[in-house]
Design a protein around this motif. Structure first.
Motif: not given
Length: 404
Positions: A375-404
């Motif tokens: 679902a996250s891979r498909v969702y990334s196709f909702g933005v332009g080609i230039q920024t798609r890769e960033r959104l596509l790979h965030r599913e794997y690379k993004q650790p849990p967000i930590y707000i101190k």
């Protein structure tokens, strides 16, 4: 530490949600708030305005302490299944209570309605089947069946969207034999589907999204309806990805899927039933945009919401065999983000959780989580080609967000 749970989409987080969180902590006398939040596709069969990671930041910056993802298998389903998954997650992580907004605002009416329908289950379900056979949609059949019963005093009105969700939350708590205490707060001012701003500070997410899409350049006047952090993150998302997500962004991909599949292949997709696959393909041939397509396939029997959910499942190739499981409850806890307070809770109670806590995708292999990734891979196709890769790979690379 006492935790109160909330079940949310935050599409986007607005002042009404802030009011809900404050009421949740005060009413439950809780030390922290745990949110179960839908991922990138939502219960009404829509792509989220911004990604789950940005919505997680909105939540953490506005009073939530832990954000867990509601798996795709539950997030894109009818109210009953949606509730079962969300409640099972809050139960597994040890929530003391669940606070939800409703048109009623009276928790006793929810308890009484669940008990009443349980005692009249056979007659109620027979009426539902009878009404469906007459050609109406399932939600309409549910409402009509409820009206035919001679209801006692203090019974809930089940023709309101948040009352319906709340009813299923309470029902799920009882059916799962969970110790969670259900609590409700009356929704403030704006109705769920309001398309116009209702007051000077409170507006529905629907009206906020409409304003944002009307003024995609980000100059829409939503500032008074959302917290500062939400407004900042919406502007940041627009600057980073170029536009917000909506169905029209995905129309070319959905149309491609429909036109390259045979009716037999399409019938394997979840919720594609009763020969509607032929109608879907015919409409895709004739439609130039998503709204036109939806207007062509809309029938009395199928609600707009159900049709959108079907479209999501076609887009993500979620088949009947993927979505149907012997378990009607969640099998993991996907951690999206936490605050200091949330981190303390996780460190203190993690060993007692009834389900595995997943913070790294590489560390967990499970059928349901594959659907979330897809679902996250498909969702990334909702933005332009230039920024798609960033959104596509965030599913794997993004650790849990930590707000101190």
């Amino acid at each position: 530490m006492k935790a109160v749970g909330v079940i949310v989409e935050y599409n986007p987080f607005h002042n009404g949600h802030a009011y809900h969180l404050q009421a949740a902590k005060e009413t439950a006398q809780a030390d922290l708030v745990i949110a179960v939040m839908s991922g990138n596709f939502l219960q009404r069969g829509e792509p989220a305005l911004v990604s789950k990671w940005y919505r997680t930041q909105m939540a953490l910056l506005n009073g939530v302490d832990i954000v867990l993802e509601l798996p795709y298998r539950f997030a894109t389903q009818k109210a009953e299944t949606f509730a079962n998954g969300a409640v099972s997650i809050l139960d597994a992580i040890g929530c003391h209570s669940l606070m939800f907004g409703s048109e009623s605002g009276d928790i006793s009416s929810f308890m009484q309605t669940v008990d009443y329908l349980d005692k009249n289950k056979e007659r109620f379900e027979q009426n539902i089947k009878k009404n469906i056979k007459s050609g109406v949609s399932y939600p309409k059949a549910l409402s009509l069946s409820f009206q035919t019963l001679s209801s006692p005093d203090n019974i809930l009105s089940l023709d309101k969207p948040n009352n319906i969700l709340g009813f299923h939350y309470v029902k799920s708590i009882i059916q799962q034999n969970s110790p969670i205490i259900p609590l409700t707060v009356k929704r403030k001012n704006a109705d769920y589907h309001d398309e116009h701003f209702a007051t000077e500070t409170i507006a529905s997410a629907t009206s906020i999204r409409k304003a944002l899409f009307t003024h995609q350049e980000g100059k829409s006047s939503i500032e008074q309806y959302v917290p500062v952090a939400t407004n900042m993150l919406l502007k940041e998302y627009l600057a980073e990805y170029g536009h917000f997500h909506q169905w029209e962004n995905y129309w070319s991909y959905l149309r491609f899927r429909l036109l390259q599949m045979s009716p037999e292949e399409l019938s394997e997709v979840y919720e594609v039933e009763e020969g509607i696959e032929h109608r879907l393909i015919a409409a895709a041939l004739e439609s130039t945009h998503f709204k036109e397509f939806m207007q062509k396939i809309k029938t009395k029997r199928y609600t707009w919401t159900r049709l959108q959910r079907i479209c999501v499942h076609i887009l993500t190739n979620a088949k009947k065999t993927d979505m149907k499981s012997t378990k009607e409850i969640a099998t993991y806890l996907r951690l999206l983000g936490m605050t200091n307070n949330g981190k303390e809770y996780l460190n203190k109670y993690k060993s007692q959780f009834a389900l595995p806590l997943v913070s790294k995708l590489s560390a967990y292999k499970e059928k349901d989580i594959v659907l979330d990734i897809r679902a996250s891979r498909v969702y990334s196709f909702g933005v332009g080609i230039q920024t798609r890769e960033r959104l596509l790979h965030r599913e794997y690379k993004q650790p849990p967000i930590y707000i101190k």
